[in-house]
Design a protein around this motif. Structure first.
Motif, short mmCIF file in Angstrom:
data_model
loop_
_atom_site.label_atom_id
_atom_site.label_comp_id
_atom_site.label_asym_id
_atom_site.label_seq_id
_atom_site.Cartn_x
_atom_site.Cartn_y
_atom_site.Cartn_z
N GLY A 32 0.37 1.44 2.15
CA GLY A 32 -0.96 0.96 1.76
C GLY A 32 -1.56 1.85 0.71
O GLY A 32 -0.90 2.17 -0.28
N LYS A 33 -2.78 2.31 0.92
CA LYS A 33 -3.48 3.12 -0.08
C LYS A 33 -2.74 4.43 -0.34
O LYS A 33 -2.25 5.02 0.61
N PRO A 34 -2.69 4.94 -1.57
CA PRO A 34 -3.24 4.31 -2.78
C PRO A 34 -2.23 3.40 -3.46
O PRO A 34 -2.55 2.85 -4.51
N PHE A 35 -1.04 3.26 -2.84
CA PHE A 35 0.05 2.58 -3.56
C PHE A 35 -0.21 1.10 -3.79
O PHE A 35 0.38 0.50 -4.67
N ASN A 36 -1.10 0.51 -2.96
CA ASN A 36 -1.34 -0.91 -3.14
C ASN A 36 -2.48 -1.18 -4.12
O ASN A 36 -2.86 -2.32 -4.34
N ARG A 37 -3.02 -0.12 -4.69
CA ARG A 37 -4.14 -0.31 -5.64
C ARG A 37 -3.58 -0.61 -7.02
O ARG A 37 -2.65 0.03 -7.50
#
Lengths: 211, 320
Positions: free
Chosen positions: B200-205
């Motif tokens: 998830g965060k921050p990789f999905n931003r």
């Protein structure tokens, strides 16, 4: 692009490391005189390249070319390499065009060596005494050792011609064949302008090397 | 598209004159053809690309060539100048720190694919590398594992699919992404989804992906500049040269994944002399092994059967 890069680097180090210990088919033993006949041209080319590298820019391009041309002639089967890159249209090519393209290929090969090998910073070549065989051909594994950086695997494919072993292809990092690459590079020019257009291209390449 | 340390390609087969500052031109074939005596002029229209035989493995060649031209224009006008400027502004240690950091974040995916390929040894080394660099290497900024004999070994779904026999599919060239194949391109997209979905965060931003993508892309362009120039500046057909080199290197990488020896796979090509092809009597005993990789091989005019006997040289062209 990122992936391409890192893969290439990984591949290089992996294969270089495994080259020495891998079990290869039809290995000839070192010390065998027939094996030495196969590795001799590769040694001769490496020595020639080291010589022009050491001569470097003080000698100049023309001097390096003069020095490497006879070595290239003696170690490569340039006529066969020309026929291989030209491919199936070779037999349909008039004899005058055949000799013209062969002459241009020869000039280009020597010119590019003279242009590229222009400085020395402690490099050396290592030749694996074990020679691999397939059909009529032999494969000699070598490594370019650099003072900094990982070794570069260069494999030479040789075929006998007139009782002498001659280099007919070079593999970069165990994967990229010079003949295969040149075939791809020249396919279009051959399809559009034929052997004459290829001759012009090779002549231009040789000429720009001098600059 | 870094191929190798700069001097090396120059040292070998792709050796080209050091065309400093020279940009790659696609016009070479036409230019050469135009210089021919009038006989061929009709066959070579000056402006449009002439028809040519289809290349095996590249059914989308027309699209790809369009993309390649587009990329070359963009590269000449924007990408290369910007990348080289960035390379001058940001010092090398900082760039390699960023590279190490981003590469360290790729190790979980490498690990996953090591496991999928049932390579426990490699998986353990990848895990050790990731742990070491994350803990001691300041979150991956320093590649301490490399000095501990745990170098980065790339892996991805493309390799895993190839390992289980999936062919490369059509060759693709895309701007920025560079040379790839349908299998490798779609696999790379799947690989990129792993961290966003698993962590998830921050990789999905989106802004994270944009920033890291831009950093990696610029760094790559800087590092590969000399190689690309060396490889393509002397090429008659830079598009085909890059395609050939890329596909050959992938074939070798996949052969390596499958545990093949260090013998170049192209050594399997009998390289039959066109001048003696019709006289060569093929026998089956020592026929070359079929291409171990499902990847497309380049258009080789050589016929499949092996030429076992020593080639009898015809009268050599007067090349001396």
């Amino acid at each position: 692009m990122v992936q391409f890069v890192s893969r290439r680097l990984v591949l290089g180090s992996l294969l270089a490391a495994s080259a020495a210990e891998s079990a290869m088919p039809a290995l000839a033993q070192s010390g065998d005189p027939s094996t030495q006949a196969v590795t001799a041209p590769v040694r001769q080319l490496n020595d020639g390249l080291l010589a022009i590298m050491k001569a470097g820019s003080t000698a100049g391009y023309a001097a390096r070319l003069n020095r490497i041309s006879p070595v290239v002639d003696a170690t490569f089967d340039l006529p066969l390499m020309t026929r291989l890159v030209v491919g199936s249209v070779w037999t349909k090519t008039p004899a005058t065009d055949q000799s013209a393209v062969a002459a241009a290929f020869r000039k280009m090969t020597a010119a590019r060596y003279a242009a590229s090998f222009k400085g020395y910073s402690g490099e050396s070549f290592e030749i694996d005494p074990k020679v691999e065989a397939r059909g009529p051909d032999r494969l000699v594994h070598t490594k370019l050792i650099r003072p900094r950086g990982t070794p570069v695997a260069l494999d030479y494919r040789l075929r006998q011609s007139g009782g002498q072993w001659r280099i007919i292809d070079i593999y970069y990092q165990n994967s990229i064949s010079q003949i295969a690459t040149q075939r791809s590079d020249f396919a279009r020019i051959l399809a559009t302008g034929g052997v004459k257009a290829l001759t012009i291209h090779l002549t231009q390449l040789a000429a720009t090397s001098a600059k | 598209m870094r191929l190798a340390p700069p001097a090396l390609i120059a040292l070998t087969l792709t050796a080209t004159p050091p065309a400093i500052g020279q940009t790659v031109e696609l016009a070479a074939p036409q230019a050469a053809a135009a210089a021919l005596p009038g006989a061929t002029a009709a066959a070579v229209p000056a402006t449009t690309a002439p028809p040519r035989p289809r290349t095996k493995g590249d059914p989308w060649e027309k699209f790809n060539r369009g993309m390649f031209r587009l990329f070359q224009s963009f590269d000449r006008a924007v990408f290369r100048p910007v990348a080289l400027a960035v390379g001058k502004i940001i010092p090398k240690p900082i760039r390699s720190g960023i590279r190490n950091f981003l590469r360290n974040l790729s190790e979980p995916v490498v690990f996953l694919n090591d496991v999928l390929q049932l390579k426990p040894g490699r998986a353990v080394r990848t895990l050790a590398r990731f742990t070491l660099n994350s803990a001691v290497g300041l979150g991956g900024l320093a590649d301490v594992a490399k000095t501990a004999k745990l170098p980065h070994r790339d892996n991805g779904l493309g390799n895993t699919l190839a390992h289980y026999g999936v062919g490369p599919g059509p060759y693709i060239f895309l701007p920025i992404i560079g040379p790839t194949t349908l299998r490798d391109f779609s696999s790379a997209q799947a690989d990129r989804l792993v961290l966003p979905l698993a962590v998830g965060k921050p990789f999905n931003r989106f802004d994270w992906q944009l920033a890291t993508g831009a950093l990696a892309g610029l760094d790559q362009r800087i590092e590969s500049d000399e190689d690309l120039r060396t490889l393509l500046s002397g090429a008659a057909d830079p598009y085909a040269t890059l395609r050939s080199v890329y596909l050959q290197s992938r074939i070798a990488e996949i052969a390596e994944i499958k545990g093949k020896t260090a013998t170049p796979t192209t050594f399997e090509d009998p390289l039959e002399d066109p001048a003696s092809a019709d006289t060569a009597a093929p026998t089956g005993a020592d026929a070359p092994v079929a291409d171990p990789s499902p990847a497309p091989t380049e258009e080789a005019p050589a016929p499949p059967p092996a030429a076992n006997e020593v080639q009898i040289e015809p009268a050599s062209p007067a090349g001396t």
